[in-house]
Design a protein around this motif. Structure first.
Motif, PDB file in Angstrom:
ATOM      1  N   ASN A   1      16.248 -20.391  32.826  1.00 32.04           N
ATOM      2  CA  ASN A   1      17.456 -19.977  32.114  1.00 32.04           C
ATOM      3  C   ASN A   1      17.787 -18.508  32.351  1.00 32.04           C
ATOM      4  OD1 ASN A   1      17.195 -22.510  31.092  1.00 32.04           O
ATOM      5  ND2 ASN A   1      16.849 -21.909  28.970  1.00 32.04           N
ATOM      6  N   GLU A   2      16.751 -17.680  32.585  1.00 30.98           N
ATOM      7  CA  GLU A   2      17.001 -16.241  32.711  1.00 30.98           C
ATOM      8  C   GLU A   2      17.783 -15.895  33.968  1.00 30.98           C
ATOM      9  OE1 GLU A   2      14.266 -17.803  33.264  1.00 30.98           O
ATOM     10  OE2 GLU A   2      12.982 -16.823  34.741  1.00 30.98           O
ATOM     11  N   ILE A   3      17.691 -16.765  34.981  1.00 27.54           N
ATOM     12  CA  ILE A   3      18.488 -16.533  36.196  1.00 27.54           C
ATOM     13  C   ILE A   3      19.934 -16.958  35.935  1.00 27.54           C
ATOM     14  CG2 ILE A   3      18.706 -17.063  38.653  1.00 27.54           C
ATOM     15  CD1 ILE A   3      16.068 -15.690  38.035  1.00 27.54           C
ATOM     16  N   LEU A   4      20.101 -18.094  35.277  1.00 24.53           N
ATOM     17  CA  LEU A   4      21.449 -18.635  35.047  1.00 24.53           C
ATOM     18  C   LEU A   4      22.226 -17.831  34.008  1.00 24.53           C
ATOM     19  CD1 LEU A   4      20.446 -22.380  35.196  1.00 24.53           C
ATOM     20  CD2 LEU A   4      21.919 -21.191  36.832  1.00 24.53           C
ATOM     21  N   SER A   5      21.526 -17.186  33.098  1.00 26.49           N
ATOM     22  CA  SER A   5      22.228 -16.390  32.077  1.00 26.49           C
ATOM     23  C   SER A   5      22.605 -15.011  32.610  1.00 26.49           C
ATOM     24  CB  SER A   5      21.334 -16.209  30.853  1.00 26.49           C
ATOM     25  OG  SER A   5      20.269 -15.318  31.145  1.00 26.49           O
ATOM     26  N   GLY A   6      22.136 -14.670  33.802  1.00 28.72           N
ATOM     27  CA  GLY A   6      22.432 -13.353  34.344  1.00 28.72           C
ATOM     28  C   GLY A   6      21.457 -12.275  33.898  1.00 28.72           C
ATOM     29  N   ARG A   7      20.485 -12.624  33.076  1.00 31.76           N
ATOM     30  CA  ARG A   7      19.529 -11.608  32.616  1.00 31.76           C
ATOM     31  C   ARG A   7      18.710 -11.071  33.783  1.00 31.76           C
ATOM     32  NH1 ARG A   7      14.729  -9.893  30.327  1.00 31.76           N
ATOM     33  NH2 ARG A   7      13.584 -11.348  31.624  1.00 31.76           N
ATOM     34  N   THR A   8      18.322 -11.969  34.681  1.00 36.64           N
ATOM     35  CA  THR A   8      17.445 -11.609  35.793  1.00 36.64           C
ATOM     36  C   THR A   8      18.127 -11.971  37.110  1.00 36.64           C
ATOM     37  OG1 THR A   8      15.514 -12.091  34.437  1.00 36.64           O
ATOM     38  CG2 THR A   8      15.163 -12.022  36.812  1.00 36.64           C
ATOM     39  N   ARG A   9      18.035 -11.069  38.076  1.00 36.24           N
ATOM     40  CA  ARG A   9      18.561 -11.363  39.408  1.00 36.24           C
ATOM     41  C   ARG A   9      17.435 -11.941  40.246  1.00 36.24           C
ATOM     42  NH1 ARG A   9      20.933  -6.965  43.761  1.00 36.24           N
ATOM     43  NH2 ARG A   9      21.593  -8.471  45.340  1.00 36.24           N
ATOM     44  N   ASP A  10      17.633 -13.157  40.718  1.00 36.72           N
ATOM     45  CA  ASP A  10      16.584 -13.816  41.501  1.00 36.72           C
ATOM     46  C   ASP A  10      16.221 -13.013  42.742  1.00 36.72           C
ATOM     47  OD1 ASP A  10      14.996 -16.198  42.525  1.00 36.72           O
ATOM     48  OD2 ASP A  10      16.403 -15.805  44.157  1.00 36.72           O
ATOM     49  N   ALA A  11      14.930 -12.953  43.012  1.00 35.91           N
ATOM     50  CA  ALA A  11      14.447 -12.279  44.228  1.00 35.91           C
ATOM     51  C   ALA A  11      13.692 -13.248  45.125  1.00 35.91           C
ATOM     52  CB  ALA A  11      13.521 -11.123  43.856  1.00 35.91           C
TER      53      ALA A  11
END
Lengths: 243, 243
Positions: A11-21
């Motif tokens: 969820n943290e990637i989809l909510s924009g909280r975290t940018r996937d690396a």
């Protein structure tokens, strides 16, 4: 052709909280091994969503790499979902438990941490030299942590086991030019050799239009020939080549 | 519930050459509007792959946002693929052509640039105040540029037209703690209120284990109550709260 998909769970990637690396890391590593990363999906921490994506991807591609959802907390549901996709129970892996006991000591090895010793029945472990809690492999699916530093050591531990294809060579050049002026010539170059993939990527930096042109292929001679044609095109159009 | 998917189109993301920035931007913007970004797919510059992903996503989610593949070069095939998905021809859009002619002048408006004035029949334009070449909307699908600065102005131009849900509120706190020690308490807090989503995200910084805990929900009172419970848990476990 050896192909792969990445399934990012979180969820943290989809909510924009975290940018996937992890996609960029895996994409580059796989390309270097001659494995074509053909698709990525990012899904929420939801069992049905994970199972559906996993089933679609593992049927279609040589390898599937997942990232995320194998920690000790309530939102870590990847192991259960992978077991559900394969129709097997989740079982305690004795070797994983041994590694966790060695790291934490028996006192700190509570129920939450022991969850990280669970795998779908039949899985083999993927080593985690950073924090011990392992990933695992089921058939063509490699289940890894979401924390980039851990995913990277996990992948480095398994990459020699992957069947690679011919390594994909990549050459690039950046021109002070606009795509619209290059397009016709690039089409001609691309049409001249379908075994080399020509990519065109514009950027706008400090009011200046730049285009990076990338030639990718498995035959060094053909890739070099495509790059030479791109340089000739640049000269014809009087476009500066950036150092 | 208003839902969305993002479809990223581009070999450069899958090869690891470029790290995607659009998913994080769109995820945060959509969350602020109360739209749940439920899924992301990243596919290659391949018509069949784009059509398949687009058809799956547009049938399932309220909105689909695509990024990439609408420039003037041979590898920009998104417009054709969207038209194929909707079963309509690609047509020259007179207003888009007018904007491009204004930007480039008739002399520079060559065939490659005119391709950026093409849309699937029935599309409406999405403004591009940076470089004029527009995006477009077909039904519930919004087709935007891949260059982040352009995607962002395009999205800012359309976001007021989106039907939002109750905005998703998010509160977070970072603890000097390890997930395995927090897990049992977090499960209790999560089980106590299913309307608030508790996320737990570990990082390892300078040899120090940190965990960021995020509470998300649409009811401010419930989100605040969950955060208060997390702070109480931190105090019980003697875990420092980072400033």
């Amino acid at each position: 052709m050896v192909t792969a998909a990445v399934l990012v769970i979180g969820n943290e990637i989809l909510s924009g909280r975290t940018r996937d690396a992890n996609v960029q890391f895996l994409g580059a590593e796989l390309a270097a091994k001659g494995i074509v990363l053909a698709e990525v999906r990012i899904v929420r921490d939801d069992t049905a969503a994970i199972v559906e994506a996993l089933d679609a991807l593992r049927a279609r591609y040589t390898y599937v790499f997942t990232s995320g959802g194998i920690g000790p907390t309530h939102d870590d549901i990847t192991t259960q979902a992978v077991a559900a996709a394969f129709g097997v129970p989740v079982v305690r892996n004795a070797e994983a438990e041994r590694r966790l006991a060695e790291r934490y000591g028996r006192d700190l090895l509570n129920a939450a941490r022991l969850k990280m010793a669970d795998t779908p029945e039949g899985a083999t472990l993927i080593d985690n030299v950073v924090s011990q809690a392992p990933g695992f492999r089921m058939d063509n699916v490699f289940v890894m942590a979401g924390v980039p530093s851990i995913l990277q050591v996990m992948f480095n531990g398994i990459k020699d086991d992957l069947a690679g294809g011919a390594p994909l060579l990549s050459r690039s050049v950046t021109l002070a030019a606009r795509e619209g002026d290059l397009a016709e010539g690039l089409t001609r170059i691309q049409d001249g050799d379908s075994t080399v993939e020509i990519g065109s990527y514009p950027t706008f930096t400090g009011g200046r239009s730049l285009v990076t042109l990338v030639a990718r292929g498995t035959d060094a001679g053909r890739v070099d020939a495509a790059m030479a044609a791109i340089r000739t095109l640049a000269a014809e159009l009087d476009a500066d080549i950036l150092p």
